[in-house]
Design an enzyme around this catalytic site. Structure first.
Site, PDB file in Angstrom:
ATOM      1  N   ARG A  63       0.823  -1.218   0.000  1.00 40.44           N
ATOM      2  CA  ARG A  63       0.000   0.000   0.000  1.00 40.44           C
ATOM      3  C   ARG A  63       0.850   1.258   0.000  1.00 40.44           C
ATOM      4  O   ARG A  63       0.426   2.316  -0.473  1.00 40.44           O
ATOM      5  CB  ARG A  63      -0.966  -0.035   1.186  1.00 40.44           C
ATOM      6  N   GLU A 100       1.564  -6.192  13.015  1.00 44.45           N
ATOM      7  CA  GLU A 100       0.449  -6.465  13.926  1.00 44.45           C
ATOM      8  C   GLU A 100      -0.015  -7.912  13.809  1.00 44.45           C
ATOM      9  O   GLU A 100      -0.426  -8.510  14.787  1.00 44.45           O
ATOM     10  CB  GLU A 100      -0.727  -5.504  13.653  1.00 44.45           C
TER      11      GLU A 100
END
Ligand code: PRP
Ligand code: ADE
Length: 176
Positions: A63, A100
């Protein structure tokens, strides 16, 4: 929240339990598909660096490529892709990192930056900071000066921004 922040926040979609149970995935495809929100996000990311000479933008796969390419164009800077392992064809430097929801390794071409070049990191989101810290280490290993990092989204509870600031990187984010 000012108008720009609330417009950007409203354009981001949240997907519960993706890619793993317990994770709320912040999906920027809805922001990217909204011409006004996409333009605003890029304009806001660029704003602190306007008028500054930045040699390279480093974008983290995947991204960070979309936003980083647009930011590089706005600042008339070069672009350095920081890729997941095994994707770059020439000599690379590699580092393991955790994020994460997993662990991985990232790479950069050894000749992607020259010593002393001023670089800004761009990505959509900072969570634990594992990705951005890894990218900072690779760039510094090759002698670049990481003068800043910017993200559309900060997940402050995960502490990534603080980790990056502890390394001396000035962090700019748009939405929490
Ligand atoms: C996401 C996001 C950041 C990173 C942030 O990328 O785009 O690069 O996680 O997490 P962290 O702060 O905990 O390191 P992801 O690795 O999911 O890759 P993708 O863009 O290819 O989906
Ligand atoms: N990368 C790390 N954590 C994320 C999250 N919650 N949403 C989207 N991308 C992420």
């Amino acid at each position: 929240m000012d108008n720009t922040t609330s417009e950007l926040a409203a354009s981001i979609r949240s997907i519960p339990d993706y890619p793993k149970p317990g994770i709320i995935f912040r999906d920027i495809t809805t922001l990217l598909g909204n011409p006004r929100a996409f333009r605003r996000a890029v304009d806001e990311l660029v704003q602190p660096y306007a008028g500054t000479k930045i040699d390279k933008i480093a974008g983290m796969e995947a991204r960070g490529f979309i936003l980083g390419g647009a930011v590089a164009h706005q600042l008339s800077s070069g672009f350095v892709p920081i890729r997941k392992k095994g994707k770059l064809p020439h000599d690379t430097v590699r580092i393991a990192y955790s994020l994460e929801y997993g662990v991985d390794e990232m790479e950069m071409h050894r000749d992607a930056v020259q010593p002393g070049e001023k670089v800004i990191l761009v990505d959509d989101l900072i969570a634990t900071g594992g990705t951005a810290v890894g990218a900072t280490k690779l760039l510094r290993q090759m002698g670049a000066e990481v003068v800043g990092a910017c993200f559309v989204i900060d997940l402050p509870d995960l502490g990534g921004r603080r980790k990056l600031e502890e390394l001396g990187v000035v962090v700019h984010t748009l939405v929490e």
